[in-house]
Scaffold this motif. Sequence first.
Motif, PDB file in Angstrom:
ATOM      1  N   UNK A   1     -11.558  -2.323  -5.031  1.00 30.46           N
ATOM      2  CA  UNK A   1     -10.615  -1.212  -5.170  1.00 30.46           C
ATOM      3  C   UNK A   1      -9.662  -1.142  -3.974  1.00 30.46           C
ATOM      4  N   UNK A   2     -10.204  -1.269  -2.784  1.00 37.12           N
ATOM      5  CA  UNK A   2      -9.354  -1.234  -1.588  1.00 37.12           C
ATOM      6  C   UNK A   2      -8.364  -2.399  -1.615  1.00 37.12           C
ATOM      7  N   UNK A   3      -8.824  -3.554  -2.100  1.00 37.39           N
ATOM      8  CA  UNK A   3      -7.943  -4.707  -2.222  1.00 37.39           C
ATOM      9  C   UNK A   3      -6.809  -4.463  -3.210  1.00 37.39           C
ATOM     10  N   UNK A   4      -7.144  -3.875  -4.361  1.00 35.74           N
ATOM     11  CA  UNK A   4      -6.125  -3.549  -5.364  1.00 35.74           C
ATOM     12  C   UNK A   4      -5.102  -2.571  -4.783  1.00 35.74           C
ATOM     13  N   UNK A   5      -5.583  -1.555  -4.084  1.00 34.36           N
ATOM     14  CA  UNK A   5      -4.675  -0.582  -3.482  1.00 34.36           C
ATOM     15  C   UNK A   5      -3.785  -1.237  -2.420  1.00 34.36           C
ATOM     16  N   UNK A   6      -4.370  -2.101  -1.592  1.00 35.34           N
ATOM     17  CA  UNK A   6      -3.587  -2.769  -0.551  1.00 35.34           C
ATOM     18  C   UNK A   6      -2.477  -3.619  -1.166  1.00 35.34           C
TER      19      UNK A   6
ATOM     20  N   UNK B   1       3.162  -4.733  -2.614  1.00 35.92           N
ATOM     21  CA  UNK B   1       4.141  -4.643  -3.696  1.00 35.92           C
ATOM     22  C   UNK B   1       4.965  -3.360  -3.673  1.00 35.92           C
ATOM     23  N   UNK B   2       4.683  -2.483  -2.707  1.00 32.73           N
ATOM     24  CA  UNK B   2       5.383  -1.200  -2.553  1.00 32.73           C
ATOM     25  C   UNK B   2       5.352  -0.357  -3.824  1.00 32.73           C
ATOM     26  N   UNK B   3       4.211  -0.401  -4.514  1.00 30.66           N
ATOM     27  CA  UNK B   3       4.062   0.380  -5.736  1.00 30.66           C
ATOM     28  C   UNK B   3       3.820   1.842  -5.452  1.00 30.66           C
ATOM     29  N   UNK B   4       4.043   2.661  -6.457  1.00 33.00           N
ATOM     30  CA  UNK B   4       3.771   4.092  -6.357  1.00 33.00           C
ATOM     31  C   UNK B   4       2.260   4.284  -6.190  1.00 33.00           C
TER      32      UNK B   4
ATOM     33  N   UNK C   1      -3.220   3.747  -8.123  1.00 30.98           N
ATOM     34  CA  UNK C   1      -4.558   4.349  -8.144  1.00 30.98           C
ATOM     35  C   UNK C   1      -5.068   4.500  -9.577  1.00 30.98           C
ATOM     36  N   UNK C   2      -4.227   4.878 -10.505  1.00 28.49           N
ATOM     37  CA  UNK C   2      -4.634   5.023 -11.905  1.00 28.49           C
ATOM     38  C   UNK C   2      -4.998   3.654 -12.493  1.00 28.49           C
ATOM     39  N   UNK C   3      -4.183   2.648 -12.243  1.00 19.25           N
ATOM     40  CA  UNK C   3      -4.488   1.289 -12.717  1.00 19.25           C
ATOM     41  C   UNK C   3      -5.812   0.817 -12.125  1.00 19.25           C
ATOM     42  N   UNK C   4      -5.976   1.056 -10.843  1.00 13.88           N
ATOM     43  CA  UNK C   4      -7.204   0.701 -10.143  1.00 13.88           C
ATOM     44  C   UNK C   4      -8.412   1.371 -10.798  1.00 13.88           C
TER      45      UNK C   4
END
Length: 141
Positions: free
Chosen positions: A95-100, A106-109, A114-117
Amino acid sequence: MKKILALYDKYQEVIAYLFWGVITTIVNIGVFEGFHLWTNWNYMINNAIAWFISVLVAYLSNRAYVFHSTTRGFGAYLGEMMSFFGGRLLVLVLEQGILFVGITLLSGNQLIVKIIDNVIVVILNYFWSKWAVFRDQKQKS
């Protein structure tokens, strides 16, 4: 009506898991966003706090309402809880990796990432809970 009841009986565990998964996801995203809005803390710290609170909610609800755990005794209960949190800890790393990747690289919202994660996390956690933590007593012996 009989078909609906038969389907409910067949998929009762999955339905309960999805219901409590939604509740846990709301807690997770709510705490994450709350800390984002009301503190200056890094999103990784906010996520770790949200993770702990939501995993506690998930453990208690999964134990009681999804998998109907019959584990008794302090040692067995502690082992079950450690297995649950241990599996979730492995998923926290992912999860931390996905958020990073989503937020930093990727400068995502932050909320969308977080929802995709959470979608990925809910799926992985179901299988860990079903096959490793709350498997029926015959399989544990």
